[in-house]
Scaffold this motif. Structure first.
Motif, PDB file in Angstrom:
ATOM      1  N   VAL A  19       0.868  -1.171   0.000  1.00 57.61           N
ATOM      2  CA  VAL A  19       0.000   0.000   0.000  1.00 57.61           C
ATOM      3  C   VAL A  19       0.906   1.221   0.000  1.00 57.61           C
ATOM      4  O   VAL A  19       1.730   1.382   0.899  1.00 57.61           O
ATOM      5  CB  VAL A  19      -0.923   0.012   1.241  1.00 57.61           C
ATOM      6  CG1 VAL A  19      -1.836   1.219   1.228  1.00 57.61           C
ATOM      7  CG2 VAL A  19      -1.724  -1.285   1.323  1.00 57.61           C
ATOM      8  N   TYR A  20       0.761   2.063  -1.010  1.00 55.24           N
ATOM      9  CA  TYR A  20       1.615   3.236  -1.104  1.00 55.24           C
ATOM     10  C   TYR A  20       0.781   4.470  -1.396  1.00 55.24           C
ATOM     11  O   TYR A  20      -0.341   4.386  -1.890  1.00 55.24           O
ATOM     12  CB  TYR A  20       2.689   3.052  -2.192  1.00 55.24           C
ATOM     13  CG  TYR A  20       2.140   3.031  -3.599  1.00 55.24           C
ATOM     14  CD1 TYR A  20       2.128   4.190  -4.375  1.00 55.24           C
ATOM     15  CD2 TYR A  20       1.643   1.872  -4.158  1.00 55.24           C
ATOM     16  CE1 TYR A  20       1.613   4.173  -5.661  1.00 55.24           C
ATOM     17  CE2 TYR A  20       1.135   1.855  -5.431  1.00 55.24           C
ATOM     18  CZ  TYR A  20       1.125   3.003  -6.188  1.00 55.24           C
ATOM     19  OH  TYR A  20       0.606   2.993  -7.454  1.00 55.24           O
ATOM     20  N   GLU A  21       1.340   5.596  -1.039  1.00 54.29           N
ATOM     21  CA  GLU A  21       0.716   6.884  -1.347  1.00 54.29           C
ATOM     22  C   GLU A  21       1.809   7.787  -1.872  1.00 54.29           C
ATOM     23  O   GLU A  21       2.818   8.000  -1.201  1.00 54.29           O
ATOM     24  CB  GLU A  21       0.061   7.489  -0.112  1.00 54.29           C
ATOM     25  CG  GLU A  21      -0.700   8.749  -0.414  1.00 54.29           C
ATOM     26  CD  GLU A  21      -1.554   9.211   0.754  1.00 54.29           C
ATOM     27  OE1 GLU A  21      -2.514   9.948   0.502  1.00 54.29           O
ATOM     28  OE2 GLU A  21      -1.251   8.861   1.906  1.00 54.29           O
ATOM     29  N   ALA A  22       1.615   8.275  -3.085  1.00 51.60           N
ATOM     30  CA  ALA A  22       2.643   9.104  -3.716  1.00 51.60           C
ATOM     31  C   ALA A  22       1.986  10.070  -4.685  1.00 51.60           C
ATOM     32  O   ALA A  22       0.933   9.773  -5.258  1.00 51.60           O
ATOM     33  CB  ALA A  22       3.648   8.235  -4.459  1.00 51.60           C
ATOM     34  N   SER A  23       2.634  11.194  -4.856  1.00 51.25           N
ATOM     35  CA  SER A  23       2.170  12.128  -5.871  1.00 51.25           C
ATOM     36  C   SER A  23       2.420  11.494  -7.233  1.00 51.25           C
ATOM     37  O   SER A  23       3.202  10.548  -7.369  1.00 51.25           O
ATOM     38  CB  SER A  23       2.922  13.454  -5.748  1.00 51.25           C
ATOM     39  OG  SER A  23       4.286  13.255  -6.061  1.00 51.25           O
ATOM     40  N   ALA A  24       1.786  12.014  -8.254  1.00 50.37           N
ATOM     41  CA  ALA A  24       1.937  11.451  -9.603  1.00 50.37           C
ATOM     42  C   ALA A  24       3.391  11.493 -10.057  1.00 50.37           C
ATOM     43  O   ALA A  24       3.889  10.542 -10.667  1.00 50.37           O
ATOM     44  CB  ALA A  24       1.040  12.196 -10.587  1.00 50.37           C
TER      45      ALA A  24
END
Length: 172
Positions: free
Chosen positions: A115-120
């Motif tokens: 599970v990751y969260e990153a800007s484009a």
């Protein structure tokens, strides 16, 4: 005698849970669905347990046991100052934890999700590392995507045993 009586023993390593906005948000979503294990509950509770030791020095961020072992690793690259080197390093460590979980719990019975969260922009740069983790069998979940987040939580809700509500406790 000096070694036994004077020199201090080497401290055993303590596992410190990751503290990122992503882990906090993930825990909050699990808590809202009543599928996050309470303190002291283990994997046999069939709820999502945080910070599970996989091997010496390695701990999975979240694990759910439900016939299969569902292992979740998180990588938070949402900060503006997140360097590509740190993001790639975090993905690599997560891939290592996932691989160790497969070795510990069995390759066929382990379902891994990164599970990751990153800007484009960061996601584009880290894509080779993410693809490498996916090639090792990890399902990629972009927490920034509402569809991915909803799908993951829905899947987990169907797999985990929810905590009883106050009404259910009173009825017993």
């Amino acid at each position: 005698l000096q070694k036994l009586l004077i020199e201090p023993e080497v401290a055993t390593p303590k596992f410190i849970a990751k503290r990122t906005r992503l882990t906090t948000s993930f825990k909050s979503a699990l808590r809202d669905e009543r599928i996050l294990a309470r303190k002291g509950e283990g994997l046999t509770a069939h709820r999502v347990v945080a910070n599970v030791q996989i091997a010496d020095g390695l701990a999975a961020d979240f694990v759910l046991q439900n016939g299969a072992m569902h292992v979740f690793e998180t990588v938070d690259a949402s900060a503006d100052d997140a360097s590509l080197r740190k993001v790639v390093s975090d993905i690599a460590v997560s891939a290592l934890v996932i691989e160790q979980a497969r070795m510990t719990f069995g390759e066929k019975t382990t379902k891994a999700r990164l599970v990751y969260e990153a800007s484009a922009a960061v996601e584009r740069q880290a894509q080779p590392s993410l693809m490498a983790a996916q090639h090792q069998g990890a399902e990629l979940v972009n927490w920034a995507s509402a569809d991915d987040r909803r799908s993951l939580i829905s899947k987990l809700t169907s797999l985990a045993e929810p905590l009883p509500t106050k009404a259910q406790i009173k009825a017993t």
